[in-house]
Motif scaffolding. Structure first.
Motif, short mmCIF file in Angstrom:
data_model
loop_
_atom_site.label_atom_id
_atom_site.label_comp_id
_atom_site.label_asym_id
_atom_site.label_seq_id
_atom_site.Cartn_x
_atom_site.Cartn_y
_atom_site.Cartn_z
N ASN A 143 0.79 -1.23 0.00
CA ASN A 143 0.00 0.00 0.00
C ASN A 143 0.82 1.28 0.00
O ASN A 143 0.27 2.35 -0.26
N HIS A 144 2.09 1.16 0.29
CA HIS A 144 2.98 2.30 0.17
C HIS A 144 4.28 1.83 -0.48
O HIS A 144 5.37 2.00 0.07
N PRO A 145 4.16 1.21 -1.66
CA PRO A 145 5.32 0.57 -2.29
C PRO A 145 6.47 1.54 -2.55
O PRO A 145 7.64 1.17 -2.42
N VAL A 146 6.13 2.77 -2.89
CA VAL A 146 7.21 3.69 -3.20
C VAL A 146 7.96 4.08 -1.94
O VAL A 146 9.19 4.09 -1.90
S1 SF4 Z 1 3.69 7.17 -5.07
FE1 SF4 Z 1 3.41 6.62 -3.04
S2 SF4 Z 1 1.53 7.53 -2.52
FE2 SF4 Z 1 1.63 7.64 -4.67
S3 SF4 Z 1 0.59 5.85 -5.25
FE3 SF4 Z 1 2.66 5.29 -5.20
S4 SF4 Z 1 2.92 4.54 -3.19
FE4 SF4 Z 1 1.02 5.56 -3.18
#
Ligand code: SF4
Ligand SMILES: Nc1nc2c(c(=O)[nH]1)N[C@H]1C(S)=C(S)[C@@H](COP(=O)(O)OP(=O)(O)OC[C@H]3O[C@@H](n4cnc5c(=O)[nH]c(N)nc54)[C@H](O)[C@@H]3O)O[C@H]1N2
Ligand SMILES: Nc1nc2c(c(=O)[nH]1)N[C@H]1C(S)=C(S)[C@@H](COP(=O)(O)OP(=O)(O)OC[C@H]3O[C@@H](n4cnc5c(=O)[nH]c(N)nc54)[C@H](O)[C@@H]3O)O[C@H]1N2
Ligand code: SF4
Ligand code: SF4
Ligand code: SF4
Ligand code: SF4
Ligand SMILES: [Mo]
Lengths: 293, 849, 333
Positions: free
Chosen positions: B8-11
């Motif tokens: 859910n927060h891959p980045v």
């Molecule tokens: S960049 Fe971060 S906040 Fe945006 S969709 Fe990807 S994981 Fe979610």
């Protein structure tokens, strides 16, 4: 007229490019860093305008892409195993006290951009060609959809797009290693999108060197089955342009354990074809022998 | 814990992976083996809804083995503070804290206070809910607090009534064995995790907690987070680099919409909403809600500057700066209360700007029925979502619960501009504001929400112009004059940011909230955002690469407050102002220059000496001593024990979820006694454990997200390249449960509750193994909640089968744990669906236990 | 390193297989090898049925052209004439079949822009075109009874090119990653040569009076024998596992019938070929046998590609045997 017989390096490259030849680029996909987010699959389709590949739920863990195809140039495999992630259970007790433990292997597959590319060798139109970067690309306007490359690829990568009047309909499709981006000095879309750097793009030589060190590290941290796949220039396809660090045997990921470029046996193939033609001649000759007497 | 960060927060998770590669231990505690577990160094499987037991076990481990960071605990937390004699713990009152009002079903926190004084929480809830009666009873403001120093303390932490000892007693029953019995993990797991945390905390090292809605979406959601805060304070992991309790927030800028709230009970900057029953004028309101010591001591400057931002010149001392224009709240007006009011025909019109309750909210079926009971509904969205199309294609037509031509709701569906078609700021999980620019002009009739709100207000004001009706004054006096740009008359987002930042009497942009005045000479739309437009420059648009600045990267975007990247960072140095350790040095006192200095902007008055002792009668921050980092708290300390601010107890205690197949071995009340329940035909509950029929729902179900989709699906089920990656609603079950219920992998299952039944494809997997809980086998059913009736891929909504039962502090729905039954095969269609559900037991009353 | 034997495919939960059917049917898969949910590793050939039909026609045309040349040299004018027309017929439909497979005629010409020795399809296209041109010329002269010397030259060209024309298609198949084709690279051309001879002989036999069809009969029988011998050699080479498709499913059925027909046809021709009836029955049987053999080979290729075991097991064995694996394994520590 191009004659493309297997040699020690991608035939016709870099010579054919002379001064325009660029260092050979490729991918090192380090599956120990993959988190299975599929950003690579989506980024590839967004950049290359690859259409959606059907809304099919496979039940194969979280993999609903299934395999590389004309409409999926990246494919993230998901393998659930009842095995501790690492052998050394002290450094890591995955699954707590559970003796079996669990692991979930994820790996993003792609065209291997083989040093000796069967798809390219067998292509009767020259649509498949070797770029100045040593990568293998289909020219959509030249491809005649003969489909010969499809069963020729030892990895089952390339396929024909069969979507009525969609762009590229009837033509062979596969990863271009983002030829347009590499030409423009950009890294491929999938590598760019990969958040964890599981997909590493760069000059093949550097990647191979780095991969060997990485394997040692990974092995030291207890991954018994860790192995580099396609990093060896002496293998059946002369080494992959896109190779992998796997945590289990290739076939577990749907990859052939010991692929060989089919054209390596071309001398034998032509040889027996000619011999058979001779046999045919003899057969006919004998058929007339009696009359002549 | 309670977060599936990789999915859910891959980045953001790339940094966790990097830390792992650099040797950090990553521990994932989750009911399922997820993509996070797969990439963590340790996974502990727990039962959904028992985290306080797990965290309590860690707290107990720390205290029992004396692993707390003494110097930190004694000086920076309220551990030494001695609590009021009347206070009684759950241990003494069979699971209730003192002050429980059984009739009202809520707590009076009077007995939770510090001995000899009355401390107030930092913000919110102080004047309402449980505290109203109490606050009122104090006449004006109760016993004034002369000093930030609580009168009764025991630095040795031995006094039986000091917070430290209370904590010890409260958690002593949370042994590894009990944790194992409640959570379904092993005692060894608990010990391993606790030990790892202790070993990695102290002077030289810090550990961080990451949580998200796996913790919050419970009837004990807030107390889950409190428990983590207690651990971090005990281990000295707050206000220091590598420490903290990280909430991974949801929607883009959901943090921003909490700071500049879309919530009903706070005003920008966590200023409590005025209360109809308690606040007649500004002075009284400020007195009740500010605290004489700590930064909230300046609340009057925040409020007045906010009122000036709203009503500009119309706001002046004579008219209390238009304080009376502010709406007053009379109780819970949260989303769920709103839906129930619609259902009851008390609410007639509704704006839905970027929300899809017909899929996304607990008991989505009830929400659809509620929307169908409105007179008008305005939906602004990128696509036609279920909450906009219900009037002609709700699943309830099939069951005959809704009849198309009997729905009188008039739905206005307005196309919204997407993120790439507008500019503005995002506030992320780390309080970091980042500006995003417009990539393309909005297509067709699409307009930004800013455009909609501004022009809507403008037109209403036009229509009201000249009205003498006093009720129109608040609108007519509004300062509503944003410059617009371009062919679409788009209001300038930067102008809005500048208004939020605020300006002084000369109209020059302010640089810090310390400049705010209570005399009306400053305006500021949100005091914590003051400085985001310092020097007339959009500070949030800064993009200096990390490589070109310090590792704290202060010139990337702008973080509130005052561009601080770690708040309470004074705690990174010891009481005398020296870093706890070289490794972890961050902010420290520089004797030579007589100032606080460091890598980050010190969260302390720059020149306040570590040995500063507040003089007699000091107020606000001046009343906080030089060795107390938690400057928003009246006593400058981190609260292990919360005398106020929470309506369900000063300490976390393990309560079962509202719906649970288990009894509570610890306390008489099975579930959180203060939780919000709304029993009614459209929101029936399951008979609770023990009662007849309880065993009809033997399994625990929990809901979650998939990387491939976004929340209620409006943005992903409509996008072919995402929809194809997870094309069908499925449920995750263990091989054992599959065997027990003859569920076939790849086949269909029907999941049944008293609300309704849904169907899903069956994914049999070892990643959700059965657990041994309270001596029996527990099977959990995993349900992603992304599907609905519209889009390229459709499916039943998990939310259709969840009840509305809420956390009493923040009114968040318990969708992470409830009970259900599961059967092989697809669900019945039409009327037969209701018939199936009606054959199952239900309870219409609130659950006393 | 350790390779514990594990299930034929990786179900997404190994223990789940005990309780629910966890992964797709692995019917064709063998125990003791691992795969990705039983999914194919290589892609199935995507050619349409036109292609095996072309293999037959091309073979028939090629062998007929050679027969025609031989007959011409042997002074058997009528046999030469009929064989030429038979070849003409076969070569006539060939491009049509190929274009049908490709979709658009233009796509066929794409192949005439390059010559690639590594691409049997490229080489074959030129052989086909050459034979086609020569045979058309020969047939034209024959029909109109003009330009005897030109006819002879054309006949010669066609007759020589006809030989590879009837075997290159086997090379085309062998030059793929399909195990049952690639591993049969030595024998498959002989199968096709025999089958071509049998079919060409049969057609000539059917179109020519028994008195003059002697060579055709002998050619047909010899071709059939060659075909059957080559098939046996091929299956021996492929072995138990890789050759399996020739004994299973559609391919299995086709090949059984094909070989029965060929054997029967050969016998009938040998015994009663001089009688018209015998010639007809035997000829038809031989044509059928030859046609079905191409189908058997085509279908076997699809089956061989579909099941990963045909790719994995031999490669894994080879990798173990002579350590040619593409994987670099860590030293055992
Ligand atoms: S960049 Fe971060 S906040 Fe945006 S969709 Fe990807 S994981 Fe979610
Ligand atoms: N791809 C994608 N990313 C998203 C979103 C999305 O929809 N898709 N949504 C965004 C939004 S709005 C939010 S709020 C965040 C939410 O982010 P997360 O909180 O990570 O989202 P969830 O998947 O709902 O829940 C997280 C985990 O909590 C576990 N869990 C359930 N019950 C319990 C429990 O009782 N205890 C513990 N310890 N764990 C439990 C679930 O198994 C799940 O793995 O994600 C944001 N990011
Ligand atoms: N069972 C269960 N239920 C849950 C949760 C759970 O974990 N389990 N999680 C809860 C959580 S944390 C959340 S945040 C909610 C989310 O639930 P919702 O917010 O109801 O669902 P979303 O799909 O995020 O709705 C956002 C809508 O905004 C639209 N949108 C996007 N950009 C814009 C814009 O710029 N302007 C406008 N006007 N619209 C826009 C999108 O198209 C989308 O339809 O779900 C909650 N419900
Ligand atoms: S992997 Fe297949 S498609 Fe890619 S280059 Fe190699 S042979 Fe060609
Ligand atoms: S399909 Fe296209 S790319 Fe493939 S071999 Fe034929 S012409 Fe070449
Ligand atoms: S390199 Fe480009 S084309 Fe190839 S997979 Fe990556 S994104 Fe797709
Ligand atoms: S983007 Fe990177 S991490 Fe995500 S699935 Fe692809 S390879 Fe794995
Ligand atoms: Mo959220």
């Amino acid at each position: 007229m191009t004659t493309d017989l297997p040699g020690s390096k991608p035939a016709a490259w870099p010579e054919s490019y002379g001064a325009e030849a660029k260092p050979r680029v490729g991918f090192f996909t380090d599956t120990t860093l993959c988190i299975g987010c599929k950003a690579c699959e989506v980024a590839c389709k967004e950049w290359n305008l690859v259409p959606e590949d059907g809304f099919v739920w496979t039940g194969h863990s979280y993999d609903n892409t299934g395999a590389l195809s004309a409409n999926s140039w990246r494919h993230v495999a998901f393998i659930e195993q009842q095995k501790p992630l690492r052998v050394d259970r002290d450094t890591l007790g995955v699954g707590g006290e559970d003796p079996a433990g669990l692991r979930w292997l994820m790996s993003s597959d792609v065209c291997k951009h083989c040093t000796h590319a069967a798809c390219l060798d067998v292509c009767p139109t020259g649509a498949l060609f070797r770029t100045e970067f040593g990568t293998v690309v289909v020219q959509q306007d030249v491809c005649n959809g003969c489909g010969y490359c499809v069963p020729a690829c030892p990895f089952g990568v390339i396929d024909r797009r069969m979507i009525e009047d969609a762009p590229g309909d009837g033509a062979a499709q596969k990863c271009t290693l983002c030829y347009d981006r590499t030409k423009g000095g950009l890294e491929p879309a999938c590598a760019k999108a990969c958040p964890t750097n599981s997909i590493q793009f760069g000059e093949l030589g550097d990647l191979r060197a780095h991969a060997r060190q990485r394997l040692a590290t990974v092995q030291a941290s207890g991954f018994a089955d860790a192995q580099l796949y396609g990093a060896d220039p002496t293998d059946g396809v002369g080494g992959f342009g896109a190779f992998f660090l796997l945590l289990d045997d290739p076939e577990v990921y749907g990859l052939p354990p010991d692929p060989v470029v089919t054209t390596r046996d071309l001398p034998a193939i032509w040889g027996s074809a000619l011999a058979a033609a001779g046999a045919l001649a003899i057969t006919i000759g004998l058929a007339f022998a009696k009359q002549r007497r | 814990m309670g977060s599936n960060m990789a999915e859910n927060h891959p980045v953001g998770y790339q940094w966790v992976m990097e830390a792992r590669e650099r040797g950090a231990q990553v521990i994932h505690v989750d009911p399922r083996f997820t993509r996070t577990s797969a990439t963590a160094t340790k996974w502990v499987q727990v039962r959904a809804g028992a985290d306080i037991a797990f965290l309590g076990g860690i707290i107990n481990y720390i205290l029992e083995h004396g692993r707390e960071f003494r110097d930190y605990v004694v000086n920076y937390t309220n551990a030494p503070v001695i609590i009021n004699e009347e206070f009684q713990d759950t241990e003494e009152l069979a699971g209730f804290f003192s002050g429980w009002d059984a009739a009202e079903g809520r707590y009076d926190n009077g007995s939770w206070q510090y001995e000899g004084m009355d401390v107030l929480g930092s913000a919110g809830k102080r004047s309402r809910g449980a505290n109203v009666g109490h606050a009122a009873s104090q006449g004006g403001h109760g016993n004034e607090l002369e000093l930030s120093e609580p009168p009764a303390q025991d630095p040795t932490l031995e006094h039986p009534r000091c917070v430290f000892q209370i904590l010890k007693r409260h958690f002593q029953r949370y042994t590894p064995e009990l944790v194992a019995e409640l959570c379904g993990c092993t005692a060894a797991d608990l010990i391993a995790v606790a030990e790892a945390l202790c070993a990695n905390s102290g002077r030289e090292r810090t550990s961080a907690f990451v949580y998200s809605v796996g913790w919050t979406q419970h009837t004990v959601g807030v107390q889950n987070v409190r428990a983590a805060a207690i651990i971090q304070l005990l281990l000295g992991n707050v206000g220091r680099p590598g420490g903290g309790v990280m909430a991974l927030r949801g929607h883009a800028s959901i943090q921003g919409s909490t700071d500049i709230p879309t919530l009903y009970d706070i005003l920008p900057g966590y200023i409590p909403m005025p209360d109809a029953y308690a606040h007649d004028n500004l002075k009284e309101y400020v007195e009740r809600n500010s605290s004489p010591s700590g930064w909230w001591g300046n609340m009057n400057t925040y409020v007045v500057s906010l009122l000036k931002a709203y009503w500009g010149s119309a706001a002046n001392p004579a008219n209390d700066f238009c304080f009376d224009y502010l709406p007053r709240i009379t109780g819970d007006h949260s989303e769920y209360q709103a839906a129930l009011s619609m259902l009851d025909g008390e609410m007639h019109g509704y704006f839905l700007l970027g929300e899809n309750p017909g899929v996304g909210s607990a008991n989505a079926r009830l929400h659809r029925l509620a929307l169908a009971n409105l007179q008008w509904l305005v939906v602004r969205d990128l696509v036609e979502i279920e909450s906009a199309s219900f009037w002609y294609d709700a699943p309830e037509f099939e069951t005959g619960e809704l009849i198309a031509d009997q729905i009188r709701t008039e739905v206005f569906l307005l196309p919204a501009a997407s993120i790439v078609e507008k500019e503005g700021s995002f506030t992320n999980t780390q309080r970091l504001l980042q500006w995003h620019h417009k990539a393309v002009e909005p297509q067709g009739d699409c307009r930004s929400d800013l455009w909609f709100i501004y022009h809507l207000g403008r037109i209403i004001r036009q229509k009201l112009a000249g009205s003498q009706d006093p009720k129109d004054r608040p609108l007519l006096d509004l300062q509503w004059d944003y410059p617009t740009e371009g062919a679409l008359d788009e209001p300038s987002a930067e102008a809005v940011l500048r208004e939020i930042n605020g300006w002084d009497a000369e109209g020059k942009a302010l640089t810090a909230y310390t400049q705010l005045k209570a005399d009306g000479s400053t305006t500021c739309g949100c005091w914590i955002y003051c400085g985001s437009f310092a020097d007339e420059e959009n500070q949030t648009a800064r993009r200096k690469p990390g490589s070109e600045q310090s590792w704290v990267a202060p010139e990337w975007g702008w973080a509130w407050p005052a561009n601080r990247r770690i708040i309470y960072n004074r705690a990174s140095a010891d009481p005398s102002g020296v870093p706890w350790s070289e490794r972890k040095r961050y902010v420290w006192w520089d004797e030579a220059s007589g100032r606080w200095t460091g890598y980050d902007n010190p969260d302390f008055e720059a020149d306040k000496r570590p040995d500063y002792v507040p003089p007699e009668g000091a107020r606000a921050q001046a009343a906080i001593a030089g060795n107390h980092p938690f400057i928003l708290q009246a006593d400058g300390r981190g609260w292990l024990f919360a005398p106020s601010g929470l309506v369900d107890g000063p300490l976390p205690a393990h309560y079962e979820p509202h719906e649970s197949p288990f009894r509570n071995p610890l306390y008489a009340p099975r579930a959180n006694p203060a939780r919000q329940q709304f029993p009614r035909p459209a929101n029936p509950y399951h008979p609770s454990n023990g009662d007849v029929g309880a065993d009809a729902y033997p399994y625990v179900m929990t809901t979650y997200r998939l990387t491939e989709h976004h929340t209620a699906g409006g943005m992903s089920r409509t996008a072919p390249l995402l929809a194809e990656l997870q094309p069908e609603m499925f449920c995750e079950v263990s091989p054992e449960l599959a065997a027990e219920r003859n569920l076939e992998h790849g086949g269909w299952a029907t999941i049944i509750t008293a609300r309704t039944a849904i169907e899903a494809r069956v994914l049999v997997t070892d990643r959700i193994k059965p657990l041994a809980v309270q001596g029996r086998t527990l099977h959990q059913v995993g349900l992603p909640y992304h599907w609905g009736s519209k889009g390229l891929v459709t499916g039943d909504s998990a939310n259709d089968i969840f009840p509305i039962a809420l956390d009493p502090n923040v009114h968040i729905q318990e969708v992470k744990a409830a009970t259900c039954d599961i059967r092989p095969g697809r669900r019945p269609r039409g009327k037969a669906l209701r018939e199936l559900v009606d054959r199952y037991p239900r309870s219409q009353e609130a659950d006393g236990t | 390193m350790s390779r514990e034997p594990s299930p034929a495919f990786q179900p997404q939960s190994q223990s789940a297989r005990r309780t629910a059917q966890t992964a797709p049917a692995s019917g064709e898969s063998a125990p003791g090898f691992r795969s990705y949910y039983g999914q194919p590793i290589i892609k199935e050939p995507i050619w349409k049925p036109e292609v095996p039909v072309y293999f037959f026609c091309g073979g028939l045309a090629g062998a007929s052209a050679s027969l025609a040349l031989a007959a011409r040299l042997a002074g058997n004018a009528r046999l030469a004439r009929h064989a030429t027309f038979a070849g003409m017929a076969g070569i006539g439909v060939s491009p049509i079949l190929l274009i049908l497979d490709l979709g658009k005629p233009a796509r066929f010409y794409h192949m005439l822009r390059v010559v690639k020795l590594t691409s049997p399809m490229s080489v074959g296209t030129w052989i086909l075109s050459g034979t086609g041109a020569a045979l058309t010329l020969a047939a034209g002269c024959e029909a109109l009874g003009i330009l005897p010397s030109v006819k002879l030259a054309a006949q010669a060209v066609a007759g020589l090119l006809g030989l590879p024309l009837s075997t290159y298609t086997a090379a085309l198949l062998a030059d793929t990653a399909v195990p049952i084709w690639h591993d049969a690279r030595r024998e498959l051309p002989f199968v096709f040569a025999g089958s071509a001879a049998a079919s060409a002989g049969a057609v000539a036999m059917l179109t020519t009076s028994p008195e003059e069809a002697g060579p055709a009969r002998r050619m047909a029988v010899a071709g059939a024998v060659l075909e059957l011998a080559a098939v046996r050699a091929m299956e021996r080479r492929l072995g138990e596992l890789v050759g399996e498709p020739y004994r299973q499913g559609v391919a299995g059925r086709f090949s059984r019938v094909a070989r029965a027909c060929t054997a029967a046809g050969a016998t009938v021709v040998a015994v009663a070929g001089r009688k018209r009836a015998g010639a007809i029955v035997g000829g038809v049987l031989l044509l059928g046998g030859s046609f079905l053999e191409r189908w058997a080979v085509f279908k076997a290729g699809q089956q061989s590609a579909r099941d990963p075991k045909y790719t994995v097991i031999p490669q894994r064995a080879r990798a173990q045997r002579d350590g040619t694996s593409v994987t670099t394994l860590p030293a055992i520590t």
